[in-house]
Design a protein around this motif. Sequence first.
Motif, mmCIF file in Angstrom:
data_model
loop_
_atom_site.group_PDB
_atom_site.id
_atom_site.type_symbol
_atom_site.label_atom_id
_atom_site.label_comp_id
_atom_site.label_asym_id
_atom_site.label_seq_id
_atom_site.Cartn_x
_atom_site.Cartn_y
_atom_site.Cartn_z
ATOM 1 N N ASP A 187 61.284 44.666 12.359
ATOM 2 C CA ASP A 187 61.063 45.895 13.418
ATOM 3 C C ASP A 187 62.129 46.513 14.457
ATOM 4 O O ASP A 187 62.125 46.016 15.022
ATOM 5 N N ASN A 188 62.517 47.038 13.599
ATOM 6 C CA ASN A 188 63.592 48.265 14.059
ATOM 7 C C ASN A 188 63.621 49.270 14.891
ATOM 8 O O ASN A 188 63.033 49.736 14.737
ATOM 9 N N ASN A 189 64.184 49.086 16.263
ATOM 10 C CA ASN A 189 64.396 50.623 17.178
ATOM 11 C C ASN A 189 65.646 51.252 17.278
ATOM 12 O O ASN A 189 66.149 50.536 17.741
ATOM 13 N N TRP A 190 66.237 52.033 16.329
ATOM 14 C CA TRP A 190 67.332 52.314 16.015
ATOM 15 C C TRP A 190 67.294 54.049 16.652
ATOM 16 O O TRP A 190 66.636 54.696 16.970
ATOM 17 N N ALA A 201 78.154 42.109 8.812
ATOM 18 C CA ALA A 201 76.072 42.632 9.250
ATOM 19 C C ALA A 201 76.121 41.380 8.018
ATOM 20 O O ALA A 201 75.136 41.430 7.445
ATOM 21 N N ALA A 202 76.916 41.378 6.375
ATOM 22 C CA ALA A 202 76.740 40.973 4.995
ATOM 23 C C ALA A 202 76.286 39.406 5.407
ATOM 24 O O ALA A 202 75.313 38.793 4.312
ATOM 25 N N GLY A 203 77.068 38.854 6.476
ATOM 26 C CA GLY A 203 77.239 37.430 6.695
ATOM 27 C C GLY A 203 75.770 37.573 7.821
ATOM 28 O O GLY A 203 75.567 36.142 8.126
ATOM 29 N N GLY A 204 75.899 37.985 8.564
ATOM 30 C CA GLY A 204 75.112 38.733 9.631
ATOM 31 C C GLY A 204 73.044 38.205 9.277
ATOM 32 O O GLY A 204 72.857 38.464 7.952
ATOM 33 N N SER A 205 72.156 38.310 10.433
ATOM 34 C CA SER A 205 70.358 37.882 10.634
ATOM 35 C C SER A 205 69.957 38.982 10.720
ATOM 36 O O SER A 205 70.410 39.539 11.816
ATOM 37 N N SER A 206 68.905 39.304 10.728
ATOM 38 C CA SER A 206 68.231 40.362 10.490
ATOM 39 C C SER A 206 67.140 40.491 11.698
ATOM 40 O O SER A 206 66.572 41.175 11.565
ATOM 41 N N LYS A 207 67.015 39.231 11.480
ATOM 42 C CA LYS A 207 65.660 38.730 12.180
ATOM 43 C C LYS A 207 65.554 38.649 13.902
ATOM 44 O O LYS A 207 64.601 38.985 14.330
ATOM 45 N N SER A 208 66.993 38.154 14.469
ATOM 46 C CA SER A 208 66.587 38.866 15.931
ATOM 47 C C SER A 208 68.314 38.611 16.521
ATOM 48 O O SER A 208 68.993 38.153 15.226
ATOM 49 N N LYS A 209 67.779 39.520 17.666
ATOM 50 C CA LYS A 209 69.918 39.133 17.995
ATOM 51 C C LYS A 209 69.883 38.614 18.266
ATOM 52 O O LYS A 209 71.293 38.075 18.340
#
Length: 327
Positions: A96-99, A175-183
């Motif tokens: 649920d991203n707000n671009w 970004a490849a090693g990060g998480s997309s779940k939350s800031k």
Amino acid sequence: MVGSSVAAKLAGMRNRPQVGLWDIDHPVDSSSSDSSSSSSSSYDGILMFEPHRDYVSSLRWTNPHTLISGSYDGTVRTLDVNTGVWGLVPGVPEDDNNWSAGDVSADGSVLYLATSDGGLSVVDARSSSSSGGSVVIANRKVNTLHLHANQRHLASSASDGSVAVWDVRNLAAAAAGGSSKSKSSSKAAQPLCSVGHAKSSQGAYWCPDGSGRLLSISFDDTLRVWQDPAGPDSSSCKLQQARVIKHNNNTGRWVVPFRPAWSPAGDAVLTGDMKRGVALFDAASGAQKCLLASEYLTAIPSRLALHPAGLPVMAAATSSGRVHIWR
């Protein structure tokens, strides 16, 4: 705005999730206003679309026939102007991203998408699956992203006042090693350099002449020009303030914040003005040269677009939903 050395086409968005295309050189036909005329004969050079469910935050041309749009609804879509067909860009994270901001590589293969909470995702548009992670590049909403012509340096502006320059290779790796779940679970990226303003910065844009100058604007009532003395391809990226231009940027609640623009030659800086016009400043001295105004311009213009091929054409959009053209 996109176009050749002889023509121009303008894309714009409204507060509602609409995207409009305007062929500004389309001849005006008085019969087009006749409600009894057929739809095929009433084309006036303007096409309206509603490809998203929420506010459209960014539009980018990748070529004269392809437009990419990002939205607060979390999707990124592409329009084939020749067919009028919109498609969903693959590889965009499904969370649920707000671009809130975006830019795209020159060949359209890589998207840089930022969010209202300071996150950024790097998306391979050629991939059929989500690229996943994100990184943190600001403490608050990211307002603009702008990729330098060298395709390596990405400039960002944010509501925390920061103006930063990022190496896209480092961003992609982080970004490849990060998480997309939350800031809170995403990694904080390290910029090549970071400058900024005392208040929210609403825009940062590279000069189109390749000089490496960076223009930013803020609610601190300034426009600032930054430059690295070592040149645009320096690996050190030590931006220094080259010019400060005083200007009333406090648009208030009902006017969309100003976002400035460079002239194609890089010799002038333009921005909307509270006096219902477009202020033009000399980029070298910072002196105001003129205020572009018109009896037809009855609202404050906030967003500007200049012809990329150097034609003497400028579009200025107002919060009232009108676009005005200067030639």
